[in-house]
Design a protein around this motif. Sequence first.
Motif, PDB file in Angstrom:
ATOM      1  N   LYS A  60     -12.768 -70.098   7.465  1.00 45.49           N
ATOM      2  CA  LYS A  60     -11.549 -70.434   8.201  1.00 45.49           C
ATOM      3  C   LYS A  60     -11.122 -71.885   7.951  1.00 45.49           C
ATOM      4  CE  LYS A  60     -13.780 -69.466  12.128  1.00 45.49           C
ATOM      5  NZ  LYS A  60     -15.202 -69.596  11.719  1.00 45.49           N
ATOM      6  N   SER A  82     -12.424 -62.117   9.748  1.00 39.01           N
ATOM      7  CA  SER A  82     -11.384 -61.088   9.707  1.00 39.01           C
ATOM      8  C   SER A  82     -11.542 -60.242   8.459  1.00 39.01           C
ATOM      9  CB  SER A  82      -9.998 -61.743   9.677  1.00 39.01           C
ATOM     10  OG  SER A  82      -9.801 -62.400   8.435  1.00 39.01           O
ATOM     11  N   GLY A 103     -16.290 -63.355  15.560  1.00 43.50           N
ATOM     12  CA  GLY A 103     -14.929 -63.148  16.085  1.00 43.50           C
ATOM     13  C   GLY A 103     -14.925 -62.138  17.212  1.00 43.50           C
ATOM     14  N   LYS A 106     -12.818 -57.986  16.471  1.00 45.06           N
ATOM     15  CA  LYS A 106     -12.914 -57.184  15.233  1.00 45.06           C
ATOM     16  C   LYS A 106     -12.386 -55.771  15.490  1.00 45.06           C
ATOM     17  CE  LYS A 106     -17.343 -59.526  14.375  1.00 45.06           C
ATOM     18  NZ  LYS A 106     -17.815 -59.917  15.734  1.00 45.06           N
ATOM     19  N   GLU A 110     -11.777 -52.996  10.455  1.00 47.88           N
ATOM     20  CA  GLU A 110     -12.470 -54.156   9.878  1.00 47.88           C
ATOM     21  C   GLU A 110     -13.988 -53.939   9.901  1.00 47.88           C
ATOM     22  OE1 GLU A 110      -9.640 -58.022  10.792  1.00 47.88           O
ATOM     23  OE2 GLU A 110     -10.634 -57.115  12.510  1.00 47.88           O
TER      24      GLU A 110
END
Length: 416
Positions: A60, A82, A103, A106, A110
């Motif tokens: 990120k 992601s 995260g 999700k 994914e």
Amino acid sequence: MHDFNYKHNNLYCESVSIEELARKYGTPLYVYSRNTLINHYRKIKEAFSLINPLICFSMKANSNLSICRTLVKEGAGLDIVSGGELYRALKTGVSSRKIVYAGVGKTEKEIEIAIRHQILFFNVESIPELRLINKVAGRLGIRQKVAVRINPDIKARTHKYITTGHGENKFGIDFETAKTIFLNSDKYEHLNISGIHVHIGSQIVDAEPFIKAIERIADFIKDLEQRGAGIRWLNIGGGLGIIYSNERPQTAREYAKAVIPVLKRAMTNVILEPGRFIIGNAGILVTRVNYLKETPGKNFAIVDAGMNDLIRPSLYGAHHEILPVRSQSYAGSKKIRTFDVVGPICESGDFLGKNRKFIDLKQGDLLSVMGAGAYGFSMSSNYNSRPRTAEVMVEGTKAKLIRRRETYEDLIKTEL
Ligand code: LLP
């Protein structure tokens, strides 16, 4: 510390002049030093060599394929959040056994793709997510490794938008709930719940909150072990701070020295997820002064980069040094004046720096926004229908375009 230095009053990245890059590729322009990038990766690797952790670069911070590929070639894994980052990660050629996925949101799709690719770990942030991963893994007939992300309820001194390990944040699972998960792990028959993950926030300059968090977790692991739960992996996240102005962040070596003894107590394999530390000071944003505007209240240097290119000052009030690409030595007749360095976006929050002093700044001058490698391009947008910038990576005397500048056609190509 980084490879952006003045030679004969001109700013260089390694052995390439920034002025030349701006002429060739236009502005605004992100410029990265490959040497700074690799050095920072190696700094962490060497600091932790005693326990040889898996270092998963946090995509990120900067997900450009050339940057990630450079690190992967050095042996890094990748930390993703992601499906898009998974897609990019796979394009770098990284082994999926070196991918960890965090995260809170999700999606089923994914999750399915990541399981199919047999990634190393999901860092799980809630019980419903755990159930969903278990269900999808069952459907695919694959036993998936997961780590439980703990929220250790620790306050780290950093901007409130980037703390993540405080009880009020949306991230992770509290100790009690985590304990229940581990002690009932046979309920999740398609999962191998064998890791713990913790990430308390970003741009943290001292070791103390890290130590506190890891100590709590080491105790937790010991306690669980006595009850028969086998925790084999501990992922301590990222968060190491860097110098933007006058911070005095811990070095990688100081950080390692402080946390390794605590990690040894936990007796697990270790994963790190640094982002900013590796790429932050390896990138700058080069911008040109389009206008100097004097008003009764302020002087503005209106530049061609805006909050859509680098949102950190607008969003967090973050400070980035802004240096002239051609430095002016102070000689009596030259004027030092103070400017707000602002972009062309139609918002008052669109600034790169406030009250910055420059010697003899002129229209057409180039400025360099320092420490823009992390969360710079990766948070950029097309706001105000501005094409996103090009990115260039320098290696010694050579510069390579690693992302071309977007065109106006690019702006509308997905619209029907
Ligand atoms: N691991 C996890 C689970 C994370 O959420 C993050 C960052 C990292 C690792 C990498 O953290 P680092 O080593 O880069 O501090 N946009 C903000 C920073 C947001 C950080 C989000 N999470 C900024 O520009 O300051």
